[in-house]
Scaffold this motif. Structure first.
Motif, PDB file in Angstrom:
ATOM      1  N   UNK A 130       0.832  -1.205   0.000  1.00  0.00           N
ATOM      2  CA  UNK A 130       0.000   0.000   0.000  1.00  0.00           C
ATOM      3  C   UNK A 130       0.869   1.259   0.000  1.00  0.00           C
ATOM      4  N   UNK A 131       1.955   1.235   0.762  1.00  0.00           N
ATOM      5  CA  UNK A 131       2.844   2.391   0.815  1.00  0.00           C
ATOM      6  C   UNK A 131       3.490   2.648  -0.545  1.00  0.00           C
ATOM      7  N   UNK A 132       3.906   1.575  -1.233  1.00  0.00           N
ATOM      8  CA  UNK A 132       4.468   1.731  -2.567  1.00  0.00           C
ATOM      9  C   UNK A 132       3.428   2.296  -3.529  1.00  0.00           C
ATOM     10  N   UNK A 133       2.217   1.746  -3.469  1.00  0.00           N
ATOM     11  CA  UNK A 133       1.163   2.216  -4.380  1.00  0.00           C
ATOM     12  C   UNK A 133       0.843   3.687  -4.139  1.00  0.00           C
ATOM     13  N   UNK A 134       0.635   4.035  -2.874  1.00  0.00           N
ATOM     14  CA  UNK A 134       0.328   5.426  -2.536  1.00  0.00           C
ATOM     15  C   UNK A 134       1.487   6.352  -2.883  1.00  0.00           C
ATOM     16  N   UNK A 135       2.710   5.881  -2.599  1.00  0.00           N
ATOM     17  CA  UNK A 135       3.870   6.707  -2.873  1.00  0.00           C
ATOM     18  C   UNK A 135       4.025   7.006  -4.351  1.00  0.00           C
ATOM     19  N   UNK A 136       3.859   5.983  -5.194  1.00  0.00           N
ATOM     20  CA  UNK A 136       3.996   6.172  -6.638  1.00  0.00           C
ATOM     21  C   UNK A 136       2.922   7.102  -7.182  1.00  0.00           C
ATOM     22  N   UNK A 137       1.675   6.859  -6.754  1.00  0.00           N
ATOM     23  CA  UNK A 137       0.578   7.706  -7.237  1.00  0.00           C
ATOM     24  C   UNK A 137       0.759   9.159  -6.813  1.00  0.00           C
ATOM     25  N   UNK A 138       1.100   9.371  -5.551  1.00  0.00           N
ATOM     26  CA  UNK A 138       1.225  10.746  -5.064  1.00  0.00           C
ATOM     27  C   UNK A 138       2.484  11.432  -5.582  1.00  0.00           C
ATOM     28  N   UNK A 139       3.497  10.656  -5.942  1.00  0.00           N
ATOM     29  CA  UNK A 139       4.653  11.241  -6.606  1.00  0.00           C
ATOM     30  C   UNK A 139       4.215  11.881  -7.921  1.00  0.00           C
ATOM     31  N   UNK A 140       3.460  11.117  -8.716  1.00  0.00           N
ATOM     32  CA  UNK A 140       2.980  11.632  -9.999  1.00  0.00           C
ATOM     33  C   UNK A 140       2.025  12.807  -9.803  1.00  0.00           C
ATOM     34  N   UNK A 141       1.137  12.676  -8.816  1.00  0.00           N
ATOM     35  CA  UNK A 141       0.111  13.705  -8.571  1.00  0.00           C
ATOM     36  C   UNK A 141       0.735  15.043  -8.172  1.00  0.00           C
ATOM     37  N   UNK A 142       1.575  15.018  -7.135  1.00  0.00           N
ATOM     38  CA  UNK A 142       2.153  16.264  -6.639  1.00  0.00           C
ATOM     39  C   UNK A 142       3.291  16.773  -7.539  1.00  0.00           C
ATOM     40  N   UNK A 143       3.924  15.858  -8.285  1.00  0.00           N
ATOM     41  CA  UNK A 143       4.926  16.277  -9.253  1.00  0.00           C
ATOM     42  C   UNK A 143       4.260  17.100 -10.367  1.00  0.00           C
ATOM     43  N   UNK A 144       3.099  16.643 -10.806  1.00  0.00           N
ATOM     44  CA  UNK A 144       2.365  17.373 -11.838  1.00  0.00           C
ATOM     45  C   UNK A 144       1.965  18.753 -11.345  1.00  0.00           C
ATOM     46  N   UNK A 145       1.497  18.820 -10.097  1.00  0.00           N
ATOM     47  CA  UNK A 145       1.121  20.118  -9.523  1.00  0.00           C
ATOM     48  C   UNK A 145       2.361  21.010  -9.401  1.00  0.00           C
ATOM     49  N   UNK A 146       3.471  20.426  -8.942  1.00  0.00           N
ATOM     50  CA  UNK A 146       4.703  21.206  -8.810  1.00  0.00           C
ATOM     51  C   UNK A 146       5.195  21.719 -10.149  1.00  0.00           C
ATOM     52  N   UNK A 147       5.109  20.889 -11.167  1.00  0.00           N
ATOM     53  CA  UNK A 147       5.535  21.302 -12.505  1.00  0.00           C
ATOM     54  C   UNK A 147       4.659  22.438 -13.005  1.00  0.00           C
ATOM     55  N   UNK A 148       3.349  22.326 -12.778  1.00  0.00           N
ATOM     56  CA  UNK A 148       2.418  23.376 -13.215  1.00  0.00           C
ATOM     57  C   UNK A 148       2.707  24.701 -12.504  1.00  0.00           C
ATOM     58  N   UNK A 149       3.041  24.611 -11.223  1.00  0.00           N
ATOM     59  CA  UNK A 149       3.336  25.832 -10.467  1.00  0.00           C
ATOM     60  C   UNK A 149       4.641  26.484 -10.894  1.00  0.00           C
ATOM     61  N   UNK A 150       5.562  25.672 -11.443  1.00  0.00           N
ATOM     62  CA  UNK A 150       6.877  26.203 -11.813  1.00  0.00           C
ATOM     63  C   UNK A 150       6.977  26.628 -13.276  1.00  0.00           C
ATOM     64  N   UNK A 151       5.883  26.462 -14.015  1.00  0.00           N
ATOM     65  CA  UNK A 151       5.929  26.859 -15.433  1.00  0.00           C
ATOM     66  C   UNK A 151       4.957  27.997 -15.706  1.00  0.00           C
TER      67      UNK A 151
END
Length: 201
Positions: free
Chosen positions: A180-201
């Motif tokens: 569960x930790x791996x699944x949540x970690x992978x999903x939230x990496x993609x989720x918050x990475x996308x938000x971070x990328x959007x905020x930085x562009x």
């Protein structure tokens, strides 16, 4: 598009930043709608994953066949057996995910206060793993209620939790936490990475 009808340029509107409470409420409501609308599919998925072998009555049963079998055994409302666990988990897991993400971002910001996309992804991964700590017990209880072999065994989700603790100890509520930790970690990496990328562009 940043332009008015008279041709003048205006600054694009920035979406308002939500508070943790607002994130929790909005996420909890959206998550509850998702749970209710997809729960029968989740029940069917769990039943198909728990097939023991060729001798199991559910072996090689299609998705439609699994639905038919479940409805025949439990009635249509039986497809929502155990739904209380994921619904109860929605608000606290959202609060923990978004709250911890803010804390991890604060720790990872540079000296100038900036947060790179890579660090936003790292904060998201950590938040996902943190979320798993509170989410796993609800998942374990939910699966216990969904399992075909437990039909008629538990009168409620709380009854299932008591049985799990009584037979396996409190630690049994966190069975499968690594996956569960791996699944949540992978999903939230993609989720918050996308938000971070959007905020930085």
């Amino acid at each position: 598009d940043g332009a008015r009808s008279d041709g003048a340029l205006v600054a694009p509107r920035t979406p308002p930043k939500l508070s943790l409470f607002e994130y929790t409420i909005a996420g909890g409501v959206a998550g509850t709608v998702e749970v209710v609308s997809t729960y029968p599919l989740d029940v069917a998925k769990t039943r198909m994953q728990l097939v023991r072998g060729a001798g199991d009555a559910t072996a090689r049963t299609s998705l439609v066949g699994t639905f038919r079998q479940a409805v025949a055994e439990q009635g249509f409302l039986g497809m929502y057996r155990g739904i209380g666990a994921p619904i109860a988990a929605e608000a606290p897991k959202r609060a923990l995910k978004f709250g911890s993400n803010e804390q991890y971002k604060a720790l990872l910001r540079g000296a100038d206060g900036a947060l790179s996309t890579q660090r936003a992804a790292l904060a998201g991964a950590a938040a996902g793993v943190t979320e798993a700590l509170i989410n796993v017990p609800f998942e374990v209880a939910k699966i216990a209620m969904q399992s075909r072999e437990n039909l008629g065994k538990f009168g409620s989700t709380l009854d299932a939790v008591r049985h799990i603790v009584r037979t396996g100890g409190v630690g049994a509520l966190w069975s499968g936490i690594e996956a569960q930790a791996w699944r949540n970690g992978i999903w939230n990496t993609a989720y918050f990475c996308t938000i971070g990328y959007s905020n930085n562009t």
